[in-house]
Scaffold this active site. Sequence first.
Site, PDB file in Angstrom:
ATOM      1  N   GLY A 193      -6.380  -7.667   1.451  1.00 34.67           N
ATOM      2  CA  GLY A 193      -5.103  -7.379   2.100  1.00 34.67           C
ATOM      3  C   GLY A 193      -4.279  -8.627   2.360  1.00 34.67           C
ATOM      4  O   GLY A 193      -3.086  -8.676   2.052  1.00 34.67           O
TER       5      GLY A 193
ATOM      6  N   LYS B 251     -13.779 -15.815   6.754  1.00 35.99           N
ATOM      7  CA  LYS B 251     -15.202 -15.861   7.096  1.00 35.99           C
ATOM      8  C   LYS B 251     -16.142 -15.729   5.907  1.00 35.99           C
ATOM      9  O   LYS B 251     -15.956 -14.867   5.059  1.00 35.99           O
ATOM     10  CB  LYS B 251     -15.509 -14.744   8.097  1.00 35.99           C
ATOM     11  CG  LYS B 251     -14.941 -15.045   9.477  1.00 35.99           C
ATOM     12  CD  LYS B 251     -14.654 -13.798  10.266  1.00 35.99           C
ATOM     13  CE  LYS B 251     -15.876 -13.249  10.962  1.00 35.99           C
ATOM     14  NZ  LYS B 251     -15.634 -11.874  11.439  1.00 35.99           N
TER      15      LYS B 251
ATOM     16  N   GLY C  47     -12.012  -4.634   1.674  1.00 32.07           N
ATOM     17  CA  GLY C  47     -13.419  -4.284   1.849  1.00 32.07           C
ATOM     18  C   GLY C  47     -13.955  -3.396   0.740  1.00 32.07           C
ATOM     19  O   GLY C  47     -15.089  -3.586   0.283  1.00 32.07           O
TER      20      GLY C  47
ATOM     21  N   ARG D   8       0.830  -1.214   0.000  1.00 26.47           N
ATOM     22  CA  ARG D   8       0.000   0.000   0.000  1.00 26.47           C
ATOM     23  C   ARG D   8       0.860   1.258   0.000  1.00 26.47           C
ATOM     24  O   ARG D   8       0.455   2.275  -0.580  1.00 26.47           O
ATOM     25  CB  ARG D   8      -0.947  -0.014   1.201  1.00 26.47           C
ATOM     26  CG  ARG D   8      -2.109  -0.968   0.970  1.00 26.47           C
ATOM     27  CD  ARG D   8      -2.987  -1.128   2.171  1.00 26.47           C
ATOM     28  NE  ARG D   8      -4.244  -1.762   1.806  1.00 26.47           N
ATOM     29  CZ  ARG D   8      -5.114  -2.227   2.676  1.00 26.47           C
ATOM     30  NH1 ARG D   8      -4.875  -2.138   3.973  1.00 26.47           N
ATOM     31  NH2 ARG D   8      -6.234  -2.787   2.257  1.00 26.47           N
TER      32      ARG D   8
HETATM   33  P1  ADP Z   1      -8.364 -11.032   2.563  1.00 28.48           P
HETATM   34  O1  ADP Z   1      -7.715 -10.054   3.532  1.00 28.48           O
HETATM   35  O2  ADP Z   1      -7.471 -11.374   1.430  1.00 28.48           O
HETATM   36  O3  ADP Z   1      -9.733 -10.590   2.146  1.00 28.48           O
HETATM   37  P2  ADP Z   1      -9.389 -12.626   4.729  1.00 28.48           P
HETATM   38  O4  ADP Z   1      -9.079 -11.534   5.690  1.00 28.48           O
HETATM   39  O5  ADP Z   1     -10.798 -12.907   4.427  1.00 28.48           O
HETATM   40  O6  ADP Z   1      -8.575 -12.397   3.367  1.00 28.48           O
HETATM   41  O7  ADP Z   1      -8.794 -13.994   5.280  1.00 28.48           O
HETATM   42  C1  ADP Z   1      -7.437 -14.209   5.483  1.00 28.48           C
HETATM   43  C2  ADP Z   1      -7.196 -15.194   6.596  1.00 28.48           C
HETATM   44  O8  ADP Z   1      -7.944 -16.387   6.406  1.00 28.48           O
HETATM   45  C3  ADP Z   1      -5.751 -15.615   6.686  1.00 28.48           C
HETATM   46  O9  ADP Z   1      -5.176 -15.063   7.841  1.00 28.48           O
HETATM   47  C4  ADP Z   1      -5.812 -17.135   6.730  1.00 28.48           C
HETATM   48  O10 ADP Z   1      -4.953 -17.700   7.697  1.00 28.48           O
HETATM   49  C5  ADP Z   1      -7.252 -17.407   7.087  1.00 28.48           C
HETATM   50  N1  ADP Z   1      -7.670 -18.747   6.678  1.00 28.48           N
HETATM   51  C6  ADP Z   1      -7.642 -19.289   5.447  1.00 28.48           C
HETATM   52  N2  ADP Z   1      -8.047 -20.564   5.459  1.00 28.48           N
HETATM   53  C7  ADP Z   1      -8.345 -20.854   6.747  1.00 28.48           C
HETATM   54  C8  ADP Z   1      -8.803 -22.029   7.420  1.00 28.48           C
HETATM   55  N3  ADP Z   1      -9.024 -23.157   6.758  1.00 28.48           N
HETATM   56  N4  ADP Z   1      -9.008 -21.958   8.745  1.00 28.48           N
HETATM   57  C9  ADP Z   1      -8.783 -20.817   9.417  1.00 28.48           C
HETATM   58  N5  ADP Z   1      -8.351 -19.669   8.846  1.00 28.48           N
HETATM   59  C10 ADP Z   1      -8.121 -19.683   7.526  1.00 28.48           C
HETATM   60 MG    MG Z   2      -8.017  -9.726   5.646  1.00 29.51          MG
END
Ligand code: ADP
Ligand code: MG
Length: 396
Positions: A354, A201, A378, A39
Amino acid sequence: MVLSTLATLESIDLQGKRVLLRCDLNVPLKDGVITDDGRIRASIPTIKYLLAQGAAVVITAHLGRPKGERKPELSLAPIAIRLSEALGSKVTFSDEIVNSAKAKGVKSGEVVLLENIRYENAETSKDEGERSALAKELASYADVFISDGFGAVHRKHASVYDVAKLLPHAAGYLVAAEIEVLKKLTQSPERPYGVVLGGAKVSDKIGVISNLLDKVNVLAIGGGMLFTFLAAQGKEIGKSLVETDLIPTVKELLSRAQELGVKILLPTDIIVAPEFSADATPTTVSADSIPADQMGLDIGPETAASFAAAISECKTVFWNGPMGVFEFPNFANGTKVVAQALTSVSGISVVGGGDSAAAVRKLGFKDSQFGYISTGGGASLEYLEGKELPGIVALN
Ligand code: ADP
Ligand code: MG
């Protein structure tokens, strides 16, 4: 959303002007060390352009969620140092946000970075009067407002939204580039169009899934959220992450996808472990037989290969959310295989989020291997959900 009226940097006279620039410098930190400076680097082109125009630049940005408190671990002071290195010229840090002597005294060709704007309660306040008062203070430092903090444009915050009403304004290069990519993803994308979603999530991504369902050809689901999908299919998911309250919504999505003829790819194998830890022993199991005492921490190799094959057939791919807990090397393979597949997409490939951006860099990929790496998590998702972004609306 109508975006045709988004004013560009070049459309505005910046010669010798004082510019208030909103950047997104919200980088991940671990023990005070910046772990991904994407960023910061993405903010440089606009700052350089402003300086080349002889502007005096006051930057406002946030870090984390201090909620109106001066939390020292969320100070932008270390960010000022990295920003200065990336820019190749001096960045003066101002501890003051309101009534900043440094901001008031900024000269042509100089850059001042104000302390974390979210130290001010008014920044994120729901009360428009409180936000406006802070916006007025920020506006008093400048003749022009440039909005380039893409990662925050979905927020109705003083430094993003309210300040745009007080000064002549335009979008910076980053905001313009991000919006252009998002337009490509939403307005007649080249087909086949594939979306890969993962991350922690379902609740964060359910809106996007729902809005994109009738626009995509294939949707692949990995990450922690895949287990809510497996649970919705009545499968045993052991100790895996799950959002039980969303199972009915996911069931609905699955049947809507079937009606629409959209292919939803769900994992057929999972890498499980007895606990959430870097040293936990990984085992690959069928997605139909996750042991009760194990949790799924990555998609399995067969799933990764099938996601990769689907991606390589697409002309447009949007990926958001790691496929597994990539922070632990034993559970990073799914994310790595998907990232690798994106690098060979012949059309446009976009990485959003992110953690996803940090993941591809951590796994050794270069930004240039992808069509575009978005700086906004987001913000991109809300755009793809079809929502209006207040920080963009304010620029129109
Ligand atoms: P982004 O920031 O790219 O949108 P998110 O914030 O939604 O992504 O999710 C990222 C997190 O999801 C990572 O820290 C990763 O460790 C976690 N994650 C991915 N797969 C799993 C899993 N099977 N169980 C728990 N956490 C997970
Ligand atoms: Mg994230």
